[in-house]
Enzyme design. Sequence first.
Site, PDB file in Angstrom:
ATOM      1  N   ASP A  93       0.836  -1.192   0.000  1.00 30.00           N
ATOM      2  CA  ASP A  93       0.000   0.000   0.000  1.00 30.00           C
ATOM      3  C   ASP A  93       0.872   1.243   0.000  1.00 30.00           C
ATOM      4  O   ASP A  93       1.953   1.228  -0.610  1.00 30.00           O
ATOM      5  CB  ASP A  93      -0.939  -0.036   1.214  1.00 30.00           C
ATOM      6  CG  ASP A  93      -2.291   0.598   0.939  1.00 30.00           C
ATOM      7  OD1 ASP A  93      -2.327   1.831   0.805  1.00 30.00           O
ATOM      8  OD2 ASP A  93      -3.299  -0.127   0.843  1.00 30.00           O
ATOM      9  N   HIS A 125      -3.446   6.029   3.583  1.00 31.08           N
ATOM     10  CA  HIS A 125      -4.295   4.898   3.187  1.00 31.08           C
ATOM     11  C   HIS A 125      -3.756   3.582   3.739  1.00 31.08           C
ATOM     12  O   HIS A 125      -4.501   2.749   4.256  1.00 31.08           O
ATOM     13  CB  HIS A 125      -4.360   4.876   1.657  1.00 31.08           C
ATOM     14  CG  HIS A 125      -5.249   3.835   1.069  1.00 31.08           C
ATOM     15  ND1 HIS A 125      -4.807   2.576   0.738  1.00 31.08           N
ATOM     16  CD2 HIS A 125      -6.552   3.878   0.726  1.00 31.08           C
ATOM     17  CE1 HIS A 125      -5.796   1.886   0.212  1.00 31.08           C
ATOM     18  NE2 HIS A 125      -6.870   2.644   0.193  1.00 31.08           N
ATOM     19  N   SER A 146     -11.319  -0.820  -0.606  1.00 31.21           N
ATOM     20  CA  SER A 146     -10.029  -0.848   0.088  1.00 31.21           C
ATOM     21  C   SER A 146     -10.210  -1.170   1.562  1.00 31.21           C
ATOM     22  O   SER A 146      -9.339  -1.759   2.197  1.00 31.21           O
ATOM     23  CB  SER A 146      -9.328   0.506  -0.018  1.00 31.21           C
ATOM     24  OG  SER A 146      -8.587   0.609  -1.189  1.00 31.21           O
TER      25      SER A 146
END
Length: 721
Positions: free
Chosen positions: A174, A229, A417
């Site tokens: 990520d 994120h 996600s």
Amino acid sequence: MRVSRVWMLLVVALLVACGDGGPASGSISGLVGFISGGGQTGAIQVSQRPFAQTSETDFVPGEVIVKFRPGVSLQTVGRLQVAGVELQRVEDLDTQGMALFRGVAGKPQTLEVVQALSRRADVLYAQPNYIRQAFKTPNDSFYNLQWHYPAINLPAAWDIEDGVDPTVVVAVIDSGIVGAHPDIPKPILGYDFISNPQIANDGDGRDNNPEDTGNVARDVPEEALTGYHGTHVAGTVAAATNNNLGVAGVSWGARLLHIRALGVGGGSDADIIAALRWAVGLSVSGVPANPNPAAVVNMSLGGRGTCTPAWQDTINQAAAQPQRPIIVVAAGNSAENASGFTPASCSGVVTVGATETRGFRSYYSNYGPRIDVMAPGGDTSTDRNADGYVDGVLSPLKDDTKTGDNQFVYGFYQGTSMASPHVAGLVALMKARRPDLTYSEALDILKSTAVPLSGASCTGRPSDQIAPSFPTLTSSDCGAGLVNAQAAVNAVGNVTPSFTLVLSPTSATLSPTSGSSVDISVSIARIAGFTNAVSLTLSGAPSGVSGQFTPSSVTGNSSTLRLQVSGSPTPGTYNLTINGSGGSINRSVGLALRVGTAAPPPTVQGTAVFALYIAGNDIDLEKSAIVSISQTGLSAPYQFNNLAGGDYVVIAWKDLDGDDDITPGDYLGGYTNADGDLLLVRPTANNINVPLSVVQGTQNLRLPGLEGVSLLPSLRQLYRR
């Protein structure tokens, strides 16, 4: 998210459109064509989000991934001269002939290089180095209830297995990690695979520091930044739990291996593929070996296009590693068929769609036969459970506007996600209970214990976010349904003989020409000594398409499904189902079939590009303009000169059937943001790039805040002048 330069363009366009004053006249220019997937197009419905396509900047200009045929030594191909471009081999992506080549070339020329390489006898495949983005929609609200865990019966699963002993290594590929966050367990030493320092935003290229630089680059538009994120995703997998602080993770004891592959605006295929190889213990040129190969990998990222050979090749190599890694991926947030996204469409991964508090499909979640299971992804547009907070998924974050301990916060994101790490954490619990668990066994357990969604729940209505034109889905469009953590963890300790079906590829395209055919490999993954013959049948094929299994009764581990055109099928996308029956067990798997040409027309010649002048809630045709593309090729430049000052939308249309109307089968595109909403552009503006896609409907285009503007009628009127 997009690469920084894309977001800069989008933000500049918006600022110009909304600013005061401006030049009296100017120009608009850019590229138009099949620039989203190396010459392949998907089918789009011109509806609520008509142009949520990858843009021209969704691959790295001048970079090509090439896999040579066996017998070709990479040492003999250090340099290539292709289509007028000199390419240099800059990185070996595996030990079997895959490498990244780089040369000085723009986007259109890069596609020409890919085409030329694909025709070489010594090349298995060639593709652009695509950019992938994180699948999440950020929000600015917080709340302290993790509704998403009871939704999958997770507290009851913890009574069976909490993941503390033995621990399982979970790689999170990520944007990196906020290592100092007090609710993130001390990680295993990870790695940063971002090779471009500008994308990395940390001053260098690849190194052993996976720290997320987050929002520290003040000269980068907010939309292009990572938003931490990776930290949010990792927190769902395995935040520090039972520690009287913050939130819980799905697995209480998984060892997080943070691998940074997404930076400012996303990450390239070459970097992400290298990250996946390293995560599972495969070699990566110039990088020290990973001493802690992952048993589970989460990838909450992706982009448009069906699974490319480089991706599938790498996933196949990863699956052969001794620890039998299980790869979990997000389905995507475009409310479209997941078969058109990578890595969601790849074989050998667990593809996860998203649900909200009611157990309905979240309005943004991709759907279709490639979905394996669903998990909570949230919906930050509402508060359906009336707890006073938006219904997102809560996990750790960092607030760069604060200092000291105050910067370590928690926030809500929504997206597939956020759904994917729920399943990755659950698989970690399953692996803790049985370390030798295989992908096929995990997939069978997840699907056989899931709670199916009804057709209405999968469609997701009622929801203000779902347009009336959105198709009515069936239960199978949401895979096997919402995961049930307790049932899945319990089943790991009570594995009985069974089987599951795995397809390669997971989608197919047929030309409507009689006699055209495509073969699909159907693997029968036998579990716990299952020995019965498996009878295979096919349902859902359109009229004019037939399917034959060889063999249809399988005593071994594989069969081949040949789909063949035997009539005149109607072009479109169809959801087929392959059913397997053996003993008293029935299993099924979905297959997306597109009937139509396998590739777009070989030229954009004849495409009309429109600059429509927005005047209040109407189009001023006298100030609007149209140019026609005379060049050949997959893409071409366009330019409008001497445009009056003001706001425009830029749309392109190729009238493929010559009927002077926008009809299914034509090609259409628009200059949009990441959500597919048309953007206002004010001259002078450059790099306003417009990708073309296949039309499947003729509803109005979406222009937020100006829904009353009649775009298509004005476009037709201008075209017919």
